[in-house]
Design an enzyme around this catalytic site. Structure first.
Site, PDB file in Angstrom:
ATOM      1  N   GLY A  12       0.783  -1.246   0.000  1.00 22.67           N
ATOM      2  CA  GLY A  12       0.000   0.000   0.000  1.00 22.67           C
ATOM      3  C   GLY A  12       0.807   1.284   0.000  1.00 22.67           C
ATOM      4  N   ASN A  14       2.006   2.949  -2.551  1.00 27.19           N
ATOM      5  CA  ASN A  14       1.483   3.867  -3.574  1.00 27.19           C
ATOM      6  C   ASN A  14       0.167   4.492  -3.129  1.00 27.19           C
ATOM      7  OD1 ASN A  14       3.058   4.001  -6.254  1.00 27.19           O
ATOM      8  ND2 ASN A  14       3.201   1.848  -5.648  1.00 27.19           N
ATOM      9  N   MET A  77      -3.021  -7.398  -7.513  1.00 30.68           N
ATOM     10  CA  MET A  77      -2.367  -8.504  -8.208  1.00 30.68           C
ATOM     11  C   MET A  77      -3.335  -9.487  -8.863  1.00 30.68           C
ATOM     12  SD  MET A  77       0.503  -7.514  -8.302  1.00 30.68           S
ATOM     13  CE  MET A  77       2.139  -7.143  -7.697  1.00 30.68           C
ATOM     14  N   ASN A  92      -3.301   1.611 -13.999  1.00 29.00           N
ATOM     15  CA  ASN A  92      -2.412   0.750 -13.214  1.00 29.00           C
ATOM     16  C   ASN A  92      -1.011   1.336 -13.231  1.00 29.00           C
ATOM     17  OD1 ASN A  92      -1.502  -1.602 -11.825  1.00 29.00           O
ATOM     18  ND2 ASN A  92      -0.750  -2.453 -13.760  1.00 29.00           N
ATOM     19  N   HIS A  94       3.047   0.056 -12.996  1.00 33.22           N
ATOM     20  CA  HIS A  94       3.869  -1.154 -13.097  1.00 33.22           C
ATOM     21  C   HIS A  94       5.343  -0.759 -12.958  1.00 33.22           C
ATOM     22  CE1 HIS A  94       4.701  -5.286 -14.084  1.00 33.22           C
ATOM     23  NE2 HIS A  94       5.660  -4.850 -14.874  1.00 33.22           N
TER      24      HIS A  94
HETATM   25  C1  GAR Z   1       4.337  -1.579  -6.941  1.00 30.65           C
HETATM   26  O1  GAR Z   1       5.724  -1.662  -7.206  1.00 30.65           O
HETATM   27  C2  GAR Z   1       3.554  -1.701  -8.232  1.00 30.65           C
HETATM   28  O2  GAR Z   1       4.184  -1.105  -9.315  1.00 30.65           O
HETATM   29  C3  GAR Z   1       3.492  -3.197  -8.393  1.00 30.65           C
HETATM   30  O3  GAR Z   1       3.228  -3.664  -7.092  1.00 30.65           O
HETATM   31  C4  GAR Z   1       3.866  -2.802  -6.157  1.00 30.65           C
HETATM   32  C5  GAR Z   1       2.877  -2.430  -5.092  1.00 30.65           C
HETATM   33  O4  GAR Z   1       3.509  -1.730  -4.057  1.00 30.65           O
HETATM   34  N1  GAR Z   1       2.481  -3.583  -9.323  1.00 30.65           N
HETATM   35  C6  GAR Z   1       2.648  -4.541 -10.229  1.00 30.65           C
HETATM   36  O5  GAR Z   1       3.645  -5.238 -10.308  1.00 30.65           O
HETATM   37  C7  GAR Z   1       1.460  -4.723 -11.188  1.00 30.65           C
HETATM   38  N2  GAR Z   1       1.785  -5.620 -12.230  1.00 30.65           N
HETATM   39  P1  GAR Z   1       2.643  -0.974  -2.967  1.00 30.65           P
HETATM   40  O6  GAR Z   1       1.592  -1.980  -2.472  1.00 30.65           O
HETATM   41  O7  GAR Z   1       3.621  -0.612  -1.890  1.00 30.65           O
HETATM   42  O8  GAR Z   1       2.008   0.219  -3.595  1.00 30.65           O
END
Ligand code: GAR
Length: 197
Positions: A12, A14, A77, A92, A94
């Protein structure tokens, strides 16, 4: 007031960057997670943001009956079904320069591959994994002194810098401009690429 749903399955960070960025804006954020014990739900509680555990199978029904200006995937995910995508526009983030390194574990895979430039991509969500039209990208350079941990930290810092102003530009129906990062929005002086002064 515009309503935004932020969906995540994990940590979480982001989501927290988004909440902090929009704290003085007339925007209502709802946090949604498909994992009942996720970090994102704990952060929502700590930040005082309304939050909900929503099993993946209930997405379609939920977005049919609850209207949002934008759905924001932040470490969510699962792949949203075409039916769910009918009811809301989703974006999204990435942790690679798409179309390279789609899917899970992108940071580690890019590092192990030895790429010298990677970065972060914000894109529209389509029916295929990490594949919708690209809205914004920001590079992260990897030099020989950088270990995996340093690289990962830099990627996450870059995500937190890029995602909120991109979301803002979408909500305002404006094209994203790097000025939003290089000038005041990131708290910087505007004379460089984000030193924070
Ligand atoms: C982030 O690095 C995001 O880019 C990635 O999951 C992480 C979530 O971090 N998303 C993906 O890989 C989507 N394919 P967070 O929960 O600390 O925000």
């Amino acid at each position: 007031m515009k309503k935004v749903a932020v969906l995540g399955s994990g940590n979480g960070s982001n989501f927290e960057a988004i909440v902090r960025y929009f704290k003085d804006y007339e925007i209502k954020i709802l946090c949604i997670s498909d994992k009942s014990d996720s970090g994102i739900l704990k952060r929502a509680e700590r930040l005082g943001i309304e939050a909900e555990f929503l099993p993946y199978e209930e997405n379609e029904k939920f977005f049919r009956s609850n209207k949002f200006e934008l759905g924001v995937l932040a470490g969510y995910m699962r792949i949203l079904t075409p039916q769910t995508l009918k009811y809301c526009d989703f974006v999204n983030i990435h942790p690679s320069l798409l179309p390279a390194f789609k899917g899970k574990d992108a940071i580690n895979r890019a590092y192990q591959y030895g790429v010298k430039v990677s970065g972060v991509t914000v894109h529209k969500v389509s029916e295929e994994l990490d594949s919708g039209k690209i809205i914004a990208q920001y590079p992260v350079f990897i030099d020989d002194t950088m270990n995996l941990n340093d690289f990962e930290t830099k990627i996450h810092e870059t995500e937190h810098l890029l995602y909120p102003p991109v979301i803002k530009s979408i909500l305002e129906n404006k094209l994203f401009s790097f000025d939003m990062i290089l000038k005041n929005d990131a708290g910087g002086c505007g004379s460089c690429g984000g030193c924070g002064h």
